[in-house]
Scaffold this motif. Structure first.
Motif, PDB file in Angstrom:
ATOM      1  N   LYS A 186      -5.566   2.105  -0.017  1.00 49.32           N
ATOM      2  CA  LYS A 186      -6.520   2.771   0.829  1.00 49.32           C
ATOM      3  C   LYS A 186      -6.215   2.343   2.334  1.00 49.32           C
ATOM      4  N   LEU A 187      -5.956   0.852   2.346  1.00 48.89           N
ATOM      5  CA  LEU A 187      -5.899   0.267   3.714  1.00 48.89           C
ATOM      6  C   LEU A 187      -4.523   0.890   4.491  1.00 48.89           C
ATOM      7  N   ALA A 188      -3.516   1.161   3.700  1.00 49.58           N
ATOM      8  CA  ALA A 188      -2.300   1.755   4.381  1.00 49.58           C
ATOM      9  C   ALA A 188      -2.628   2.856   4.655  1.00 49.58           C
ATOM     10  N   SER A 189      -3.133   3.962   3.970  1.00 55.18           N
ATOM     11  CA  SER A 189      -3.363   5.066   4.484  1.00 55.18           C
ATOM     12  C   SER A 189      -4.177   5.178   5.720  1.00 55.18           C
ATOM     13  N   ALA A 190      -5.183   4.409   5.746  1.00 49.30           N
ATOM     14  CA  ALA A 190      -6.023   4.318   6.873  1.00 49.30           C
ATOM     15  C   ALA A 190      -5.529   3.825   8.091  1.00 49.30           C
ATOM     16  N   THR A 191      -4.436   2.654   7.936  1.00 50.20           N
ATOM     17  CA  THR A 191      -4.053   2.174   9.055  1.00 50.20           C
ATOM     18  C   THR A 191      -2.832   3.120   9.708  1.00 50.20           C
ATOM     19  N   LYS A 192      -2.390   4.109   9.193  1.00 50.84           N
ATOM     20  CA  LYS A 192      -1.355   5.094   9.583  1.00 50.84           C
ATOM     21  C   LYS A 192      -1.881   5.988  10.659  1.00 50.84           C
TER      22      LYS A 192
END
Length: 160
Positions: A99-105
């Protein structure tokens, strides 16, 4: 965050805060992660010898890492002492990391450490947040609100 978690943080003998984070960022979502540490690192943290100035988190190969966290060498650590600013792994579930990885993109979003504390079992934990950077006018607005609150508190104390 529920009331029980807040009480644990308040009771913690060690609370190392990132004071600039609330000034620099809007907090979107908060998480609590475990930190992978060596023996001398946890001893230094229990003494309060750590700093979150200029720290940030990155996701590398599906793992969350904190970079730039300064933990001072333990005084009694001998040759087994740790490096002060090494990268440290954070423990979150795969779902949270995804979830964090997709948001930080998305542009403007980052992961920022907010607080390091010791839980009731003696383990070091870190509160971190998914954040969006503030613009200059947002920072001025935050300062104005802070001054207004301070003035209201002063007025209430003088009134009593």
């Amino acid at each position: 965050m529920n009331k029980e978690q807040e009480q644990i943080r308040k009771k913690s003998p060690v609370q190392i805060k990132n004071k600039k984070a609330s000034f620099e960022y809007f907090f979107i979502e908060e998480y609590t992660a475990g930190i992978v540490l060596t023996g001398t690192e946890i001893k230094s943290i229990r003494l309060g010898k750590a700093s979150l100035v200029d720290t940030y988190c990155v996701i590398i190969n599906g793992e969350l890492w904190v970079k730039g966290m300064n933990i001072s060498p333990y005084f009694y650590g001998s040759y087994n002492n740790h490096e002060m600013k090494r990268d440290r792994k954070l423990l979150l579930t795969k779902r949270e990391i995804a979830k964090l990885a997709s948001a930080t993109k998305q542009t403007g979003y980052t992961i920022v450490p907010l607080l390091v504390f010791i839980d009731e079992k003696g383990r070091a934990k870190m509160d971190l947040a998914l954040c969006k950077g503030k613009k200059e006018f947002d920072k001025r607005q935050t300062l104005k609100e802070k001054e207004d609150r301070r003035e209201m508190d002063r007025a209430m104390k003088a009134y009593k």
